[in-house]
Every structure is written in C-alpha cells, then in structure tokens.
Design a protein around this motif. Sequence first.
Motif, PDB file in Angstrom:
ATOM      1  N   THR A  94       0.991  -1.222  -0.099  1.00 50.92           N
ATOM      2  CA  THR A  94       0.141   0.053  -0.083  1.00 50.92           C
ATOM      3  C   THR A  94       1.071   1.348  -0.187  1.00 50.92           C
ATOM      4  N   PHE A  95       0.536   2.308  -0.596  1.00 51.42           N
ATOM      5  CA  PHE A  95       1.143   3.570  -0.699  1.00 51.42           C
ATOM      6  C   PHE A  95       0.176   4.758  -0.913  1.00 51.42           C
ATOM      7  N   GLN A  96       0.767   5.852  -0.453  1.00 52.89           N
ATOM      8  CA  GLN A  96      -0.136   7.081  -0.641  1.00 52.89           C
ATOM      9  C   GLN A  96       0.661   8.161  -1.349  1.00 52.89           C
ATOM     10  N   LEU A  97       0.095   8.992  -2.275  1.00 49.40           N
ATOM     11  CA  LEU A  97       0.634   9.913  -2.636  1.00 49.40           C
ATOM     12  C   LEU A  97       0.651  11.135  -1.655  1.00 49.40           C
ATOM     13  N   GLN A  98       1.772  11.857  -1.444  1.00 50.06           N
ATOM     14  CA  GLN A  98       1.470  12.838  -0.650  1.00 50.06           C
ATOM     15  C   GLN A  98       0.445  13.872  -1.044  1.00 50.06           C
ATOM     16  N   ASP A  99       0.158  14.320  -2.227  1.00 49.66           N
ATOM     17  CA  ASP A  99      -0.799  14.744  -2.553  1.00 49.66           C
ATOM     18  C   ASP A  99      -1.997  14.213  -3.107  1.00 49.66           C
ATOM     19  N   ALA A 100      -3.087  13.890  -2.376  1.00 48.85           N
ATOM     20  CA  ALA A 100      -3.943  13.067  -2.595  1.00 48.85           C
ATOM     21  C   ALA A 100      -4.816  13.575  -3.692  1.00 48.85           C
ATOM     22  N   GLU A 101      -4.715  14.807  -4.143  1.00 48.50           N
ATOM     23  CA  GLU A 101      -5.580  15.513  -5.104  1.00 48.50           C
ATOM     24  C   GLU A 101      -5.165  14.790  -6.482  1.00 48.50           C
ATOM     25  N   LEU A 102      -3.946  14.279  -6.468  1.00 50.91           N
ATOM     26  CA  LEU A 102      -3.564  13.640  -7.610  1.00 50.91           C
ATOM     27  C   LEU A 102      -3.900  12.122  -7.910  1.00 50.91           C
ATOM     28  N   ASN A 103      -4.498  11.645  -6.904  1.00 50.91           N
ATOM     29  CA  ASN A 103      -4.801  10.128  -6.917  1.00 50.91           C
ATOM     30  C   ASN A 103      -5.460   9.748  -8.433  1.00 50.91           C
TER      31      ASN A 103
ATOM     32  N   ARG B 285      -5.577  11.117 -11.265  1.00 52.36           N
ATOM     33  CA  ARG B 285      -4.838  11.303 -12.383  1.00 52.36           C
ATOM     34  C   ARG B 285      -3.580  10.059 -12.455  1.00 52.36           C
ATOM     35  N   PHE B 286      -3.168   9.686 -11.109  1.00 53.62           N
ATOM     36  CA  PHE B 286      -2.181   8.722 -11.026  1.00 53.62           C
ATOM     37  C   PHE B 286      -2.888   7.447 -11.703  1.00 53.62           C
ATOM     38  N   LEU B 287      -4.098   7.102 -11.176  1.00 56.32           N
ATOM     39  CA  LEU B 287      -4.822   5.987 -11.482  1.00 56.32           C
ATOM     40  C   LEU B 287      -5.064   5.822 -13.031  1.00 56.32           C
ATOM     41  N   ALA B 288      -5.580   6.903 -13.692  1.00 59.13           N
ATOM     42  CA  ALA B 288      -5.726   7.102 -15.048  1.00 59.13           C
ATOM     43  C   ALA B 288      -4.743   6.769 -15.947  1.00 59.13           C
ATOM     44  N   GLN B 289      -3.447   7.391 -15.478  1.00 56.19           N
ATOM     45  CA  GLN B 289      -2.248   7.388 -16.241  1.00 56.19           C
ATOM     46  C   GLN B 289      -1.869   6.059 -16.263  1.00 56.19           C
ATOM     47  N   ALA B 290      -1.751   5.585 -14.939  1.00 56.52           N
ATOM     48  CA  ALA B 290      -1.260   3.991 -14.587  1.00 56.52           C
ATOM     49  C   ALA B 290      -1.930   2.981 -15.809  1.00 56.52           C
ATOM     50  N   GLU B 291      -3.151   3.299 -15.866  1.00 54.80           N
ATOM     51  CA  GLU B 291      -4.012   2.479 -16.749  1.00 54.80           C
ATOM     52  C   GLU B 291      -3.475   2.466 -18.069  1.00 54.80           C
ATOM     53  N   SER B 292      -3.302   3.766 -18.637  1.00 52.90           N
ATOM     54  CA  SER B 292      -2.959   3.929 -19.865  1.00 52.90           C
ATOM     55  C   SER B 292      -1.453   3.561 -20.088  1.00 52.90           C
ATOM     56  N   HIS B 293      -0.742   3.180 -19.095  1.00 52.19           N
ATOM     57  CA  HIS B 293       0.482   2.487 -19.272  1.00 52.19           C
ATOM     58  C   HIS B 293       0.420   1.021 -19.175  1.00 52.19           C
ATOM     59  N   GLY B 294      -0.837   0.424 -19.259  1.00 49.83           N
ATOM     60  CA  GLY B 294      -0.940  -1.013 -18.882  1.00 49.83           C
ATOM     61  C   GLY B 294      -0.733  -1.573 -17.243  1.00 49.83           C
TER      62      GLY B 294
END
Length: 355
Positions: free
Chosen positions: A294-303, A305-314
């Motif tokens: 488990t891990f958190q982004l220091q800035d949860a506002e970015l969650n 975007r992080f998930l969407a971009q991760a998916e687009s990278h497979g």
Amino acid sequence: MTTYNFCAGPAMLPTEVMAQAQQQLRDFSQPGVSVMELSHRSAEFMQVAEEAEQNLRDLMQIPDNYAVLFMHGGARGQFSAIPLNLLSETGTALYLESGQWSVSAAKEAAKFGRVEVRDIRDANSSIDLAKIGATAGYDYVHYCPNETVDGVSITAVPECDSPLVADMSSCILGRDLDVSKFALIYAGAQKNVGPAGLTLVIVRRDLIGQAAAHTPAILDYRLAQENDSMYNTPPTFAWYLAGEVFKWIKANGGVTAMSARNQAKAAALYRFIDASDFYRNGVSPIFRSEMNVTFQLQDAELNQRFLAQAESHGLMALKGHRLVGGMRASIYNAMPMAGVEALIDFMDNFAQSHQ
Ligand SMILES: *Cc1c(COP(=O)(O)O)cnc(C)c1O
C-alpha cells in the motif's frame, strides 16, 4: 505494451497457466470434452483432484496428520465454518485483530459462540506483538498473517499455547511455512492459488468431527473429509486450475523460489517508495506486506490522475481498498519482477512530472 494486473483479488494468474488452460479448455480428456463438463466422480476428474492435493502437499510439506479440504464459500465461508467446527459450547476463541480481515473474521465468529478479541495494532497501522498476550486455554486463536487491505503482515508465526488458526488467503504459497505450527490454515483461492470459488482448508485431523449439531452440512469438515471434498459438487474448474498453478509453482522452483522472488519484488518497490518524497508508506518495515504494497501520494488530489495514467501505461487496478484509500499494488506469485519494474518506472516518471 504489456499489461500488468495489480488487483488484490481475483488476481492475475501465471501467464503460462492461462495459456495452457486456454489450450485445454474445449479438449481436456478427449477432443470436445472440457474439464468443466466432466462429472466430479469421473476417473479423469478424480485424477485432477488427487494430483492437485498431492502437489499442494508436496509444495507446503503438509504432514500426513493434516487433511486438505477443497471447499466452497471463500474465506468468508470459513469465517463461519471455523467457529462452527472448532468452538465448543463452553469454550472461547481468541481473535487477534491486525486489520480489516481479522476484524471481519472475529465479528462473524461471535455469531456462533464466545469470542474474545484483542487488537494488536499500534498507532500507525503496524503491529505490536506484545499485545498478543496470554494465549492458553482457548479453543483456538485466530489471526491473519497478511492483511490484504492494510498491507500489513506478521511473518514470524506467533508463539501460541492454544490451537492456532490462520487466514492465509493472500499469502499462502508465498513463503515457506512450517504447517505443523498450525491447527488450521485456510485461504480463498483467488489471490495466490487460482480462480474464485475454491477455498483451501488445511486442518489437523484430530480437530475434525467436533462440529456443532446445527452446522450446515457443506461447512462440516468431517463430511468434507469423509467425502474427499465431494459431499456436494465441488467447484471443479477452479480446482483444476488451482492444480495447474501448483504444477507451475513446482516447475518454477517451489515455494522457496517464489519466496525469494516475492521478497525481491517487494524490496524493490518499498525501496523506491522510501527514497521518494512524493510517495509514502507508513507501516513499520518489519510488518510490511510482501504481497500487498500500500502507498499514498503525498498530494491525494493527484490520485485520480495517477490511476488514469497508470492504466494508460497498462498498469491496472492500483486503487487502494475503499476503506483505507490511497494505492495498493498486489504482487502475488504470478506477478513477474518485470511488472514491478514497470510500476516503479511509471511512478518515478509520474512523480517527476508532478513535482
Ligand atoms: C480476500 C480475503 C478474504 C475474503 O475472501 P472471500 O473469498 O471473498 O470470502 C478474507 N481474508 C483475507 C485475508 C483476504 O485477503
């Protein structure tokens, strides 16, 4: 682009096993006959069933005085089955709470008998082993060595003066284990064993046969044992596929090799998280899960975007459990090191472009 699935469960299965299953799907024992279409009492399926049990026994070095049951109902089914089979009318069960799953297990057990609960967590969602305390005089002591939701694990088997019961749904076959230290080990299959629908129960034979009179037949260990886990129709396809996973683990060096690979994968990911000021993990290093990081982004506002971009990278299914938020990368046996490396690369790039 290679896709890597970090789902906590149902989780990814070994690529080779899936390819093999695909090949056999319609033509198993003979052309045009799927394993799904065979009677569970047929000679062909009996062989699948026996081979799977033997391979699991070999992999975990399960002593002969333990029964291996292939049951229905998932780990939650066992949350009910365990007290029904092991908790006597006058006895008490001790439940150690270390995270979401052990709390759920204790709550369910309390429906069936006397349950004492001990919270062994400390302030930062780690574990305080000193809080286990005295363990003598219980019908059994239940704990969860790997809390899938929280990303917390207890690797060393706790000293225990009563029969020890462990929910190993998300860590079975991930590390070498001395089965003889346990009275009962159980696991829903869909994390590290095979498809959903199958539940493994490894139980010392002398504990079988004491079920409460009102125990539903399909949860009664004695009936399961006497009928070779075929008191009712077992989940045959899941059993077959679990058997293929066992063969795959054997062919790839057994549990010892899985364990070395799992430790290397987790170490690489935690090392990266610790070195970054963009991501964090608050669990004390010795209680960090090798299976669910488990891990958190220091800035949860970015969650998002992080998930969407991760998916687009497979890189799929990195969203943390709704109860704890943040992110979670489940990296069971089937996840190759390349998947973890791809995740670290992505996390690094994402951090650099959002600093
Ligand atoms: C997933 C999980 C469960 C629940 O399993 P089901 O098969 O859905 O009932 C219970 N305990 C642990 C540790 C788990 O990871």
